[in-house]
Design a protein around this motif. Structure first.
Motif, PDB file in Angstrom:
ATOM      1  N   PRO A  64     -11.531  27.997   1.033  1.00 42.25           N
ATOM      2  CA  PRO A  64     -11.790  29.241   0.934  1.00 42.25           C
ATOM      3  C   PRO A  64     -10.845  30.275   0.616  1.00 42.25           C
ATOM      4  O   PRO A  64     -11.238  31.367   0.186  1.00 42.25           O
ATOM      5  CB  PRO A  64     -12.050  29.546   2.434  1.00 42.25           C
ATOM      6  N   ASP A  65      -9.670  30.022   0.984  1.00 41.73           N
ATOM      7  CA  ASP A  65      -8.462  31.015   0.559  1.00 41.73           C
ATOM      8  C   ASP A  65      -8.192  30.857  -0.964  1.00 41.73           C
ATOM      9  O   ASP A  65      -7.067  31.720  -1.378  1.00 41.73           O
ATOM     10  CB  ASP A  65      -7.327  30.729   1.539  1.00 41.73           C
ATOM     11  N   GLY A  66      -8.652  30.042  -1.856  1.00 44.81           N
ATOM     12  CA  GLY A  66      -8.479  30.059  -3.130  1.00 44.81           C
ATOM     13  C   GLY A  66      -7.125  29.317  -3.675  1.00 44.81           C
ATOM     14  O   GLY A  66      -6.802  29.026  -4.624  1.00 44.81           O
ATOM     15  N   ARG A  67      -6.505  28.582  -2.466  1.00 48.75           N
ATOM     16  CA  ARG A  67      -5.375  27.952  -3.025  1.00 48.75           C
ATOM     17  C   ARG A  67      -5.480  26.698  -3.217  1.00 48.75           C
ATOM     18  O   ARG A  67      -4.502  26.033  -3.923  1.00 48.75           O
ATOM     19  CB  ARG A  67      -4.223  28.181  -1.545  1.00 48.75           C
ATOM     20  N   GLY A  68      -6.746  25.997  -2.974  1.00 51.02           N
ATOM     21  CA  GLY A  68      -6.993  24.828  -3.105  1.00 51.02           C
ATOM     22  C   GLY A  68      -6.481  23.588  -2.028  1.00 51.02           C
ATOM     23  O   GLY A  68      -5.545  23.902  -1.322  1.00 51.02           O
ATOM     24  N   LEU A  69      -7.117  22.682  -1.519  1.00 47.60           N
ATOM     25  CA  LEU A  69      -6.889  21.756  -0.451  1.00 47.60           C
ATOM     26  C   LEU A  69      -5.487  20.815  -0.668  1.00 47.60           C
ATOM     27  O   LEU A  69      -4.853  20.347   0.008  1.00 47.60           O
ATOM     28  CB  LEU A  69      -8.028  20.890   0.031  1.00 47.60           C
ATOM     29  N   TRP A  70      -5.533  20.834  -2.109  1.00 40.87           N
ATOM     30  CA  TRP A  70      -4.555  19.730  -2.523  1.00 40.87           C
ATOM     31  C   TRP A  70      -3.365  20.461  -3.156  1.00 40.87           C
ATOM     32  O   TRP A  70      -3.504  21.302  -3.979  1.00 40.87           O
ATOM     33  CB  TRP A  70      -4.958  18.566  -3.560  1.00 40.87           C
ATOM     34  N   ASP A  71      -2.206  20.080  -2.782  1.00 37.10           N
ATOM     35  CA  ASP A  71      -0.929  20.922  -2.798  1.00 37.10           C
ATOM     36  C   ASP A  71      -0.453  20.462  -4.249  1.00 37.10           C
ATOM     37  O   ASP A  71       0.565  20.999  -4.577  1.00 37.10           O
ATOM     38  CB  ASP A  71      -0.014  21.020  -1.993  1.00 37.10           C
ATOM     39  N   LEU A  72      -0.717  19.058  -4.894  1.00 33.18           N
ATOM     40  CA  LEU A  72      -0.061  18.841  -6.014  1.00 33.18           C
ATOM     41  C   LEU A  72      -0.830  19.243  -7.287  1.00 33.18           C
ATOM     42  O   LEU A  72      -1.968  19.958  -7.349  1.00 33.18           O
ATOM     43  CB  LEU A  72      -0.020  17.094  -6.051  1.00 33.18           C
ATOM     44  N   SER A  73      -0.049  19.266  -8.430  1.00 30.67           N
ATOM     45  CA  SER A  73      -0.662  19.666  -9.672  1.00 30.67           C
ATOM     46  C   SER A  73      -0.638  18.530 -10.748  1.00 30.67           C
ATOM     47  O   SER A  73       0.146  17.889 -11.284  1.00 30.67           O
ATOM     48  CB  SER A  73       0.416  20.714 -10.385  1.00 30.67           C
ATOM     49  N   PRO A  74      -2.055  18.010 -10.893  1.00 31.69           N
ATOM     50  CA  PRO A  74      -2.317  16.997 -11.784  1.00 31.69           C
ATOM     51  C   PRO A  74      -1.835  17.126 -13.151  1.00 31.69           C
ATOM     52  O   PRO A  74      -1.953  18.516 -13.681  1.00 31.69           O
ATOM     53  CB  PRO A  74      -3.784  16.632 -11.753  1.00 31.69           C
TER      54      PRO A  74
END
Length: 731
Positions: free
Chosen positions: A331-341
């Motif tokens: 909901p906050d737009g940050r995304g649930l997964w903190d890593l960057s594929p």
């Protein structure tokens, strides 16, 4: 075959065979790959296409034609097709048998250079393919051999770019071209019966009516920028409405292949689907299609103008209705997964995604089921690998759930394995190019890692690489390597440009910190370097040195050297002007920033605009604050400066400015330049000079002997050669 001991030197590094990722055939019995090597005795390069027998590890030569590239399997057979560049610039499609390398024929020739071959089976005997090549303004294939030489060298530009990476911008643009390889029926009997023939090439971008669109994305785009299926081609490209020098915004294009299915290409223009994500305005990469082309996935960044923003996984269940679903959306737009594929692909059954991602200094492979894609959470991810760095993943056989993985590590330049996602801890080794480093005189036991508290007490990770003859109780000089980017990282990954093991084998303990700004430790850690180029990362690096002094008693920090390239070169220049610079006996800067204002002469202006929080005329205080040139009154540590003339990302004036200051201040210094190299040093003979110059420079100041010369990888190797390296014939 056994041979005597050897030492891992630059000659060994640069001359050792380099393998591409391997591609298994449909049966999962053979794998095709390319291999290059360089001989410092004959001063020549060898280029080969080879096939590996997976069960035995034996390797057979298919061709050593220097113009051969992009081998692919044809249909469900042991036949191969590859590209062959000809002397006149044309490209032939060569078909051959993997088990009878002498039986080849030309399926057709196109009138210019093309590369990056990808293929898909439309129906038995009919293969759709796509390649990349430059297009003229009229949409035709560009052939530089046919171009008329102008009478004047003058060029006029009215928009950015003027030049990019290592070349000036030309009117020709990258394009994706498609065609068909059609097999001639076996009857009636003829010389061509059963052979494939080429239909010709069509410019996908031109026929789709996409004005101003260029793909693959320069300067490094390739097969990762497009994908194909029997029904469609998908690709990503920069948004043609904005300047590529100041923006990273992209679009994803879904192009139905009506010409492959018998419908008119005119309909193709009407039905091209352009996918943009209104809430995600940044770069796109790794577009992939399901096996039937009925769904697609693509990586998308949120912020325009930030090349290191977090990649989000966008899934499009049905490209025709335009619905895009962000996997792990929050909901906050940050995304649930903190890593960057970094790359994604569909598993062979299309029911899951395979995801490659940097994580704490490793290149990890994950699998994510698409069964519940709308409500997926990071806990749904299944981790398939634990060590090394995954470079490529593909099905181990047609319709198989097993995966063929190509990877590398800090001591092995190429490893191929097969895993079953149902039991990923049981790994089948197919081939190690260096026998896990033993062929190079290296061992995984040389590699360690350490963590320490950086600025604000946040954890910072570093790799530690020791000499192969390391003895407990003895002390070794320190080689402190600073990575570039700055949004990059030192990973458990092979490199032929900055290889920690080469320094370790000189007698150093090599430590490679991943300070603030590094990738693979969460997006917040990466983003924190914004507006803090010489701030948080410098404190991290400083605290890392203190950690080494206090905790690693086998490191002699009184004999320390520091080296870095690009942003790493900026940091070495920054350290030279600050207190940490006095801790080192010698410094090396490769293509680093000396004067930040000079970044205005660079090409991708979005990079400093983002990291320095605005243009120079609006944020001069930021550009000034982190300018290494402001602290030249403190420069006194012996310093080697390297800068190449074709580096348009960081122009050579940065290197010359730093060297001029050192010379005028009377500081021991040297300047190395290559007129024919860009931001990197890629030519083997140049790279050898680079390594010899760098190692001799730092060795002199810590009391190590000058680097030896003349080692030969093939003659001086110690252990029994791996069959994949030796090149044995298939039996």
């Amino acid at each position: 075959m056994t041979i005597r001991p050897m030492k891992f030197t630059p000659e060994v590094l640069l001359g050792a065979p380099r393998r591409s990722p391997a591609l298994p055939n449909a049966a999962g019995t053979l794998a095709v790959y390319t291999q290059t090597s360089y001989s410092f005795e004959s001063h020549s390069k060898t280029n080969e296409i080879r096939v590996l027998e997976i069960a035995t590890g034996r390797s057979a030569l298919i061709t050593n034609d220097p113009g051969a590239s992009s081998p692919r399997w044809l249909d469900n057979t042991d036949q191969l097709v590859w590209l062959k560049e000809k002397a006149n610039g044309n490209t032939s499609f060569i078909v051959g048998d993997a088990r009878e390398a002498d039986k080849t024929y030309t399926a057709g020739t196109v009138p210019g250079p093309v590369s990056d071959l990808k293929m898909t089976v439309i129906e038995p005997g009919k293969i759709g393919f796509a390649v990349t090549g430059k297009a003229n303004a009229d949409g035709s294939l560009f052939n530089p051999h046919d171009a008329k030489k102008p009478l004047s060298t003058g060029r006029v530009f009215t928009s950015l770019f003027v030049r990019h990476w290592d070349s000036y911008i030309e009117p020709q643009k990258n394009a994706i071209w498609y065609g068909v390889l059609q097999r001639t029926p076996l009857a009636p009997a003829s010389r061509q019966a059963g052979k494939y023939s080429l239909s010709g090439l069509t410019n996908l971008i031109a026929v789709s009516g996409l004005a101003g669109v260029e793909s693959p994305i320069p300067p490094f785009g390739g097969t990762g920028d497009f994908d194909l299926s029997p029904t469609a081609i998908v690709f990503v490209a920069r948004d043609p409405e904005v300047s590529p020098a100041t923006h990273t915004a992209c679009a994803c294009y879904y192009c139905p292949m009506f010409s492959w299915t018998g419908l008119s290409t005119a309909q193709q223009q009407e039905d091209v689907k352009i996918h943009r994500v209104s809430k995600l305005d940044g770069a796109m990469s790794s577009p992939v299609l399901s096996s039937d082309g009925g769904s697609l996935a693509v990586l998308v960044m949120q912020e325009d103008g930030y090349e290191s923003d977090k990649n989000r996984i966008m899934y499009v269940p049905n490209p025709w209705n335009g619905e895009l679903v962000e996997i792990f959306e929050s909901p906050d737009g940050r995304g649930l997964w903190d890593l960057s594929p970094s790359a994604i692909s569909f598993a062979s059954d299309d029911q899951s995604l395979l995801i490659q991602v940097e994580e704490t200094g490793r290149g990890v492979l994950y699998q994510l089921s698409l069964e519940n894609f709308r409500r997926a959470i990071p806990k749904d991810l299944k981790k398939l690998t634990l060590s090394g760095y995954v470079n490529d993943v593909t099905p181990a056989a047609a319709n198989s759930s097993k995966l063929f993985i190509s990877s590398s590590s800090l001591v092995d330049n190429s490893t191929w394995t097969i895993i079953d996602p149902a039991n990923p801890r049981e790994v089948q080794l197919v081939s190690s190019n260096s026998r896990h480093g033993a062929a190079f005189g290296l061992s995984p036991h040389q590699v360690d890692e350490t963590w320490f508290k950086g600025a604000n007490d946040h954890p910072v990770h570093a790799w530690v690489v020791k000499p192969s003859n390391f003895k407990p109780g003895e002390k070794y000089p320190l080689a402190y390597l600073i990575h570039g980017g700055p949004q990059g990282a030192w990973n458990d990954q092979w490199s032929t440009r900055w290889n920690p093991a080469v320094f370790a084998e000189q007698g150093y303990v090599v430590i490679t910190p991943n300070p603030t700004g590094s990738t693979g430790y969460g997006q917040d850690f990466t983003d924190a370097i914004k507006g803090s180029w010489g701030g948080l990362p410098y404190i991290d690096i400083q605290k890392g040195f203190e950690h080494i002094e206090k905790n690693l008693n086998y490191v002699d920090t009184s004999r320390a050297v520091a080296l870095g390239a690009s942003y790493g070169g900026f940091m070495v220049n920054w350290m030279q002007g600050h207190s940490l610079g006095r801790k080192f006996k010698a410094l090396v800067t490769h293509d680093g920033i000396f004067n930040l204002t000079n970044a205005l002469a660079s090409e991708e202006q979005y990079f400093p605009l983002h990291d320095l929080e605005g243009p120079f005329w609006k944020k001069p205080e930021n550009w000034d604050r982190w300018d290494p040139a402001r602290f030249t009154q403190n420069w006194e540590t012996p310093h080697l400066i390297i800068h190449n003339e074709l580096d348009y990302r960081l122009p050579i004036s940065d290197g010359l400015g730093a060297f001029n200051v050192l010379q005028m201040r009377g500081v021991e210094s040297a300047f190395l330049t290559f007129p024919d190299e860009n931001h990197w040093v890629l030519k083997p003979e140049n790279s050898l000079v680079w390594h010899q110059t760098v190692l001799n420079w730092i060795n002199k100041y810590v009391g190590l002997p000058p680097i030896s010369k003349g080692n030969n990888f093939l003659a001086d190797q110690q252990t029994e050669v791996d069959p994949g390296v030796a090149g044995l014939s298939l039996q």
